[in-house]
Motif scaffolding. Structure first.
Motif, short mmCIF file in Angstrom:
data_model
loop_
_atom_site.label_atom_id
_atom_site.label_comp_id
_atom_site.label_asym_id
_atom_site.label_seq_id
_atom_site.Cartn_x
_atom_site.Cartn_y
_atom_site.Cartn_z
N ALA A 1 -4.27 -0.07 -19.52
CA ALA A 1 -5.67 -0.50 -19.52
C ALA A 1 -5.90 -1.68 -18.59
CB ALA A 1 -6.10 -0.85 -20.94
N ALA A 2 -4.88 -2.52 -18.37
CA ALA A 2 -4.97 -3.60 -17.38
C ALA A 2 -4.08 -3.32 -16.18
CB ALA A 2 -4.56 -4.93 -18.02
N GLY A 3 -3.07 -2.44 -16.36
CA GLY A 3 -2.08 -2.22 -15.30
C GLY A 3 -2.51 -1.31 -14.18
N TRP A 4 -3.61 -0.54 -14.35
CA TRP A 4 -4.07 0.33 -13.26
C TRP A 4 -4.41 -0.48 -12.02
CZ3 TRP A 4 -8.89 -0.56 -11.26
CH2 TRP A 4 -9.79 -1.28 -12.04
N THR A 5 -4.75 -1.75 -12.21
CA THR A 5 -5.12 -2.60 -11.08
C THR A 5 -3.95 -2.81 -10.11
OG1 THR A 5 -4.53 -4.59 -12.33
CG2 THR A 5 -6.80 -3.82 -12.50
N ARG A 6 -2.73 -2.73 -10.60
CA ARG A 6 -1.56 -2.98 -9.73
C ARG A 6 -1.47 -1.95 -8.62
NH1 ARG A 6 1.96 -3.23 -15.24
NH2 ARG A 6 0.62 -4.78 -16.26
N ALA A 7 -1.92 -0.73 -8.90
CA ALA A 7 -1.93 0.30 -7.86
C ALA A 7 -3.19 0.24 -7.02
CB ALA A 7 -1.78 1.68 -8.50
N LEU A 8 -4.36 0.23 -7.66
CA LEU A 8 -5.61 0.43 -6.93
C LEU A 8 -6.14 -0.85 -6.29
CD1 LEU A 8 -7.49 2.90 -9.30
CD2 LEU A 8 -5.98 3.38 -7.36
N CYS A 9 -5.60 -2.01 -6.62
CA CYS A 9 -6.00 -3.25 -5.95
C CYS A 9 -5.03 -3.62 -4.83
CB CYS A 9 -6.08 -4.40 -6.95
SG CYS A 9 -7.42 -4.21 -8.14
N SER A 10 -3.93 -2.87 -4.70
CA SER A 10 -2.96 -3.14 -3.64
C SER A 10 -2.93 -2.04 -2.60
CB SER A 10 -1.56 -3.31 -4.25
OG SER A 10 -1.15 -2.11 -4.89
N GLY A 11 -3.81 -1.04 -2.72
CA GLY A 11 -3.86 0.06 -1.77
C GLY A 11 -2.86 1.16 -2.04
N GLY A 12 -2.18 1.10 -3.18
CA GLY A 12 -1.19 2.12 -3.53
C GLY A 12 -1.82 3.29 -4.25
N ALA A 13 -0.99 4.23 -4.66
CA ALA A 13 -1.45 5.42 -5.39
C ALA A 13 -0.98 5.34 -6.84
CB ALA A 13 -0.91 6.69 -4.74
N LEU A 14 -1.83 5.82 -7.75
CA LEU A 14 -1.52 5.85 -9.17
C LEU A 14 -1.22 7.29 -9.56
CD1 LEU A 14 -1.32 4.30 -11.84
CD2 LEU A 14 -3.77 4.65 -12.15
N PRO B 1 0.81 -1.23 0.00
CA PRO B 1 0.00 0.00 0.00
C PRO B 1 0.84 1.27 0.00
CG PRO B 1 -0.81 -1.58 1.63
CD PRO B 1 0.51 -2.09 1.15
N GLN B 2 2.11 1.17 0.30
CA GLN B 2 2.97 2.36 0.33
C GLN B 2 3.49 2.73 -1.06
OE1 GLN B 2 3.44 -0.24 2.74
NE2 GLN B 2 2.00 1.01 3.95
N ASP B 3 3.25 1.88 -2.05
CA ASP B 3 3.80 2.13 -3.38
C ASP B 3 3.04 3.25 -4.09
OD1 ASP B 3 5.94 0.32 -3.58
OD2 ASP B 3 4.55 -1.34 -3.93
N ARG B 4 3.79 4.01 -4.89
CA ARG B 4 3.23 5.02 -5.78
C ARG B 4 3.65 4.62 -7.20
NH1 ARG B 4 1.70 9.55 -2.64
NH2 ARG B 4 1.90 11.07 -4.32
N HIS B 5 2.67 4.32 -8.03
CA HIS B 5 2.91 3.76 -9.36
C HIS B 5 2.80 4.84 -10.43
CE1 HIS B 5 2.23 -0.58 -8.14
NE2 HIS B 5 1.74 0.08 -7.09
N LEU B 6 3.67 4.76 -11.44
CA LEU B 6 3.56 5.61 -12.62
C LEU B 6 3.68 4.71 -13.84
CD1 LEU B 6 5.18 9.08 -13.22
CD2 LEU B 6 5.10 7.38 -15.04
#
Length: 670
Positions: free
Chosen positions: A211-224, A195-200
């Motif tokens: 289109a499929a990768g947004w889930t890596r941030a928002l399904c793990s509690g991180g920020a996009l 959940p501490q990750d910030r994804h770009l």
């Protein structure tokens, strides 16, 4: 050969979805950052409420259960709200390209959605004449009041998303909820998401990586982390990584060159790419490079730029597998690798995935099982269990003798030259002969940006380098320097967009399998050099015009000459001076270009001097003639033998150069 990777997370039936994972985080951590776009931030609670309101609006608009909704907007914050809303409404989303409307129209035709969800500013651009229903984002959409903020009671359809392949004619790939969730869980296990990750994600929103990768941030509690305006480009990526303290970067190979370089360490030898380590990447703990081939030396160079313990992954996946497939990082190597600049390793399968190589072609099975998907790519499974990329089937070149040549092994050998950063080998049809091989090359990262060919070898040097390593008929016959390789919207090398070289004194008729034209990917060397040379020649010409009266006082005096003859003579003087300036420029600039025509050093040098003389001689010759008396026979004879005879000789040398055959029987002009 087959290789698989299992995980306890896969193989069990579940009704869970990526939407459920997001909603759980929205309930547990409603105040945590979810979307960050410049100074604007949406928390999980705010994002969930806005998506709920839009979902209610979609249902109230009469959208059928399980309907396909195409979403297109440059405002990526609103885009993510829309994707969640579509899933909440029990429908299927498809992200279409708004930045390039023609691509977006082709995607709409492939996906056949029930509704297009977009802003009014994009509606006309995406109109393909089909009469498709449009729901406008805005007053009735994501942030509007009038709809409840609670989650709608809608059953999810069997298909979660429609993803598009990166081909020029995109193909729609239905992705079920189970696959989208399985791909997320597979990524979460490999990348160790927290959940501490910030994804770009640098890829465009319609590309699978987003289109499929947004889930890596928002399904793990991180920020996009999203762009505040236009899509991510160049230096904006580096600035966002540093300003937003990004920890996980999903980037294409071309995007990595824009990352901030750390302070060089004097005691550590500089890596091949010229990249050094520094504080600008201090927040990153993982970089996932995907979209196209990424060589082991490039991965190692990028690794040196990160802080100790950070990771660099080379990721290989498809739309059919929702962006999963295989991944490679340096610790997978059992021993140091020979020739890392010539190899692109794809590594091991993601958890739950399987990889097979059948008759040289890579086949991927998605996480959780399913039919193996042929990728169209060539590969090799080594004894160490690592998958190696070996090129694409569609890139094969048919040679004049009927043989089929895979360009990738040749490109890998060429890339071993210390001055070359990237290379594409193409077959090009010339105006007077069959298809020949042309190498398009770029300088390695860290080389001077101007001229584009700085540090690159010429064709003769490249041929000497490849001697003994390749069959003679497989050695390229032309070398075209580029500042950067052209890439398509998915970040893949775009061979169809390569510029046409000049073969045998005329433009090539076509690039085999490509288009006759140049798309934006950085200019080639000849165009900017010719512009610079022309400007320099004109500038020197005006200097010569000013100096005429200094060297030959009175030679251009037109006093008493009536019009229009005075004007015509002045134009003549002007042309003579410009020709002199161009000749001076050619004397120096022609040295690097003429040897590429393969006419031999002696004849090439003589032709270069002759062309320069033919251009430069008019300025002094005409001025001296105008000052010479008609009856001054000694001076007239001196001028004739000083200028006219050498001009005839120079013209003969140029004629010999143009008509001479190259010494190599493999040159384009034979």
């Amino acid at each position: 050969m087959t290789q698989g990777s299992e995980s306890v997370r896969f193989g069990k039936a579940t009704t869970d979805t990526v939407l459920h994972r997001f909603e759980q985080w929205a309930r547990d951590t409603p105040e945590a950052d979810a979307l960050v776009a410049g100074p604007k931030v949406l928390t999980y609670g705010q994002l969930d409420a806005r998506a709920n309101r839009l979902a209610h609006h979609l249902l109230a608009s009469g959208l059928p259960p399980g309907g396909r909704v195409a979403v297109g907007t440059l405002q990526q914050t609103e885009l993510v709200v829309a994707l969640l809303a579509v899933l909440k409404a029990g429908c299927t989303y498809a992200v279409v390209d708004v930045e390039h409307p023609r691509t977006g129209q082709r995607q709409l035709a492939a996906a056949e959605p029930h509704v297009l969800l977009t802003h009014a500013t994009h509606e006309a651009a995406l109109d393909d004449g089909s009469g498709r229903r449009v729901i406008r984002l805005g007053a009735q959409g994501a942030g509007a009041a009038g709809h409840p903020a609670g989650a709608p009671d809608a059953r999810p359809s069997g298909t979660a998303a429609i993803l598009f392949t990166g081909a020029a004619e995109p193909r729609a790939v239905p992705v079920p909820h189970s696959l989208l969730l399985g791909a997320y869980e597979s990524w979460a296990e490999v990348a160790r998401l927290t959940p501490q990750d910030r994804h770009l994600i640098t890829a465009g929103p319609d590309v699978t990586a987003f289109a499929a990768g947004w889930t890596r941030a928002l399904c793990s509690g991180g920020a996009l982390v999203l762009p505040a305006g236009s899509p991510w480009q160049g230096e904006a990526i580096a600035a966002a990584v540093e300003a937003q303290r990004v920890t996980v970067l999903h980037a294409g190979p071309a995007d990595t060159v824009h990352l901030p370089a750390p302070d060089p360490q004097p005691r550590v030898p500089a890596p091949r790419s010229g990249r050094a380590g520094g504080d600008g990447l201090g927040s990153l703990r993982l970089i996932a490079v995907c979209g196209d081939r990424f060589h082991v030396d490039e991965l190692a160079d990028l690794q040196t730029a990160l802080r100790p313990g950070a990771r660099v992954l080379n990721v290989y996946g498809l739309a059919e597998t929702a962006g999963t497939g295989t991944w490679f990082e340096l610790p997978q190597l059992p021993r140091p690798l020979d020739g890392p600049e010539e190899r692109s390793l794809l590594g091991r399968p993601f958890p739950g995935c399987r990889v097979e190589v059948r008759e040289g072609q890579i086949h991927l099975s998605p996480p959780g099982g399913g039919d193996a998907v042929p990728t169209g790519d060539l590969g090799l499974l080594g004894e160490d269990g690592l998958l190696e990329y070996r090129g694409r089937i569609r890139d094969r070149i048919t040679l004049p003798d009927g043989r089929s040549l895979d360009p990738y092994p040749v490109e890998s050998l060429i890339r071993g030259h210390e001055g070359i950063g990237a290379v594409i080998l193409r077959g090009v049809d010339g105006p007077r002969g069959p298809r020949r091989l042309v190498a398009y090359v770029t300088p390695r990262p860290g080389a001077p940006s101007w001229p584009p060919s700085a540090g690159l070898p010429d064709i003769e040097e490249l041929r000497a380098y490849l001697a003994g390593k390749l069959a003679r008929e497989d050695v390229p016959l032309r070398l075209v320097p580029l500042r950067a390789l052209p890439r398509n919207r998915a970040g893949q090398e775009d061979r169809a967009a390569l510029p046409l070289p000049v073969l045998g004194g005329a433009p090539a008729q076509r690039v085999a399998g490509g288009k006759a034209g140049v798309r934006s990917a950085g200019p080639t060397a000849p165009f900017p050099a010719s512009v610079a040379g022309g400007c320099g020649g004109i500038g020197l010409g005006f200097v010569a015009l000013i100096l005429t009266d200094v060297f030959w006082p009175g030679s251009t005096d037109l006093t008493g000459v009536p019009q229009p003859w005075a004007f015509l003579f002045f134009v003549l003087y002007l042309f003579e001076c410009v020709a002199f300036g161009v000749g001076v420029v050619f004397l120096f600039a022609g040295r690097a270009r003429m040897p590429r025509r393969g006419r031999g050093r002696a004849l090439t040098a003589a032709a270069r001097l002759s062309v320069a003389y033919l251009l430069m001689a008019w300025w002094p010759q005409d001025n001296l003639y105008r000052l010479a008396a008609k009856q001054d026979w000694s001076r007239q004879a001196a001028l004739v033998y000083t200028f006219n005879i050498p001009l005839m000789i120079a013209a003969g040398i140029v004629a010999a150069y143009v008509t001479a055959k190259p010494p190599s029987p493999f040159d384009f002009d034979d």
